[in-house]
Design an enzyme around this catalytic site. Structure first.
Site, mmCIF file in Angstrom:
data_model
loop_
_atom_site.group_PDB
_atom_site.id
_atom_site.type_symbol
_atom_site.label_atom_id
_atom_site.label_comp_id
_atom_site.label_asym_id
_atom_site.label_seq_id
_atom_site.Cartn_x
_atom_site.Cartn_y
_atom_site.Cartn_z
ATOM 1 N N ASN A 53 2.676 -7.130 13.349
ATOM 2 C CA ASN A 53 2.273 -5.780 13.735
ATOM 3 C C ASN A 53 2.399 -5.670 15.249
ATOM 4 O O ASN A 53 2.012 -6.592 15.963
ATOM 5 C CB ASN A 53 0.820 -5.522 13.302
ATOM 6 C CG ASN A 53 0.488 -4.057 13.207
ATOM 7 O OD1 ASN A 53 0.759 -3.286 14.131
ATOM 8 N ND2 ASN A 53 -0.109 -3.658 12.103
ATOM 9 N N CYS B 77 -0.422 16.590 -24.462
ATOM 10 C CA CYS B 77 -1.749 17.195 -24.606
ATOM 11 C C CYS B 77 -1.904 18.517 -23.857
ATOM 12 O O CYS B 77 -2.933 19.180 -23.981
ATOM 13 C CB CYS B 77 -2.831 16.217 -24.142
ATOM 14 S SG CYS B 77 -2.911 16.017 -22.337
ATOM 15 N N HIS C 22 -1.347 1.486 -4.496
ATOM 16 C CA HIS C 22 -1.676 2.909 -4.422
ATOM 17 C C HIS C 22 -0.750 3.769 -5.274
ATOM 18 O O HIS C 22 -0.623 4.963 -5.038
ATOM 19 C CB HIS C 22 -1.642 3.372 -2.963
ATOM 20 C CG HIS C 22 -2.696 2.720 -2.112
ATOM 21 N ND1 HIS C 22 -2.625 2.653 -0.733
ATOM 22 C CD2 HIS C 22 -3.857 2.108 -2.449
ATOM 23 C CE1 HIS C 22 -3.693 2.018 -0.268
ATOM 24 N NE2 HIS C 22 -4.448 1.675 -1.291
ATOM 25 N N GLN D 224 0.832 -1.201 0.000
ATOM 26 C CA GLN D 224 0.000 0.000 0.000
ATOM 27 C C GLN D 224 0.871 1.256 0.000
ATOM 28 O O GLN D 224 0.356 2.362 -0.150
ATOM 29 C CB GLN D 224 -0.890 0.012 1.248
ATOM 30 C CG GLN D 224 -1.893 -1.122 1.310
ATOM 31 C CD GLN D 224 -2.585 -1.179 2.654
ATOM 32 O OE1 GLN D 224 -2.169 -1.901 3.551
ATOM 33 N NE2 GLN D 224 -3.650 -0.403 2.818
ATOM 34 N N CYS E 113 0.250 12.701 -16.615
ATOM 35 C CA CYS E 113 -0.720 13.707 -17.029
ATOM 36 C C CYS E 113 -2.088 13.391 -16.422
ATOM 37 O O CYS E 113 -2.536 12.247 -16.438
ATOM 38 C CB CYS E 113 -0.812 13.735 -18.548
ATOM 39 S SG CYS E 113 -2.080 14.881 -19.176
ATOM 40 N N ASP F 232 6.352 4.697 -1.471
ATOM 41 C CA ASP F 232 7.717 5.218 -1.353
ATOM 42 C C ASP F 232 8.775 4.442 -2.127
ATOM 43 O O ASP F 232 9.917 4.865 -2.214
ATOM 44 C CB ASP F 232 8.125 5.264 0.123
ATOM 45 C CG ASP F 232 7.833 3.967 0.850
ATOM 46 O OD1 ASP F 232 8.190 2.894 0.332
ATOM 47 O OD2 ASP F 232 7.242 4.026 1.949
#
Length: 244
Positions: free
Chosen positions: A213, A150, A118, A100, A126, A103
């Site tokens: 965790n 564009c 992500h 997720q 663009c 970096d």
């Protein structure tokens, strides 16, 4: 830190391993998470910096914030957790790392098969035609960068609030989760969907799911095992024990 023998036994037998990482592993490299009391959204509203609406309202502020953020990311270094995952990639027949994080610390540590749910903060594109934009622009803008193809505004290649995740990345992540023997859920609160449901795909498909965790999360009670420790501590220890 407690690692039950069953975890090592299951990993030792595994041929296919899939990993999901969240902001927690990057926090150990000094990159603040979004939900910390002093984190990235503590003083600024997410909608002001990470949405199409916010970008169109003030593209200069948004681009300058991301340029500064990019500098912070580039100064950060992969930590032992990142390097341990890169080493684990060589220990199994199939290994997929879903992240997720934006970096690219996993790639800098040596991980190759990485799915970025992500997007990433290193690249730009663009807003209109999505053509990649490779030129660098300063943290203080005198004019807005525009697409050479564009003329559209340039934006970071990250997924903003209200946007869909990249379809291919999401499909590949679900496939990797459903076909693995062991799934590692590392440094994520699992509160952001659809990423937070990926460990449950693995569990529903018969994988042994391990959460790494320091704290319990919303999915902890559904999983097979926990290692209550930071990734930078737990993962090198796992690699060490798997080598024996």
């Amino acid at each position: 830190m407690k690692i039950i023998p069953e975890i090592i036994e299951v990993l030792s037998r595994a041929k296919s391993v899939t990993v999901l990482t969240g902001a927690g592993i990057s926090a150990e490299s000094g990159i603040k998470t979004y939900r910390d009391p002093d984190g990235l959204w503590a003083k600024l509203k997410p909608q002001e910096l990470a949405s199409i609406k916010g970008f169109m309202a003030n593209p200069k502020v948004v681009l300058e914030w991301y340029a500064q953020r990019r500098e912070t990311v580039e100064e950060a270094l992969p930590n032992p957790g990142h390097y341990a995952l890169a080493e684990m990639e060589n220990m199994f027949t199939e290994f997929t790392l879903i992240t997720q994080n934006i970096d690219r610390l996993h790639q800098r540590a040596g991980s190759k098969n990485v799915i970025e749910l992500h997007g990433n903060i290193v690249e730009n594109k663009c807003l209109d035609c999505e053509t990649p934009y490779y030129e660098e622009f300063p943290a203080v803008l005198t004019e807005l960068p525009r697409c050479k193809k564009c003329g559209g505004l340039i934006r970071p290649s990250v997924v903003w609030f209200g946007e869909m995740l990249p379809e291919k990345a999401l499909i590949d992540a679900e496939i990797a989760a459903r076909k693995c023997d062991v799934f590692l859920c590392i440094g994520t609160t699992a509160e952001v969907t659809p990423a937070g449901t990926i460990p449950l795909y693995a569990k529903d498909s018969g994988a042994y799911v391990i959460e790494i965790n320091p704290n319990d999360t919303v999915i902890s009670r559904y999983l097979d095992a926990q290692i209550k420790a930071p990734a930078g501590v737990a993962l090198p220890e796992l690699v060490k024990r798997l080598r024996i």
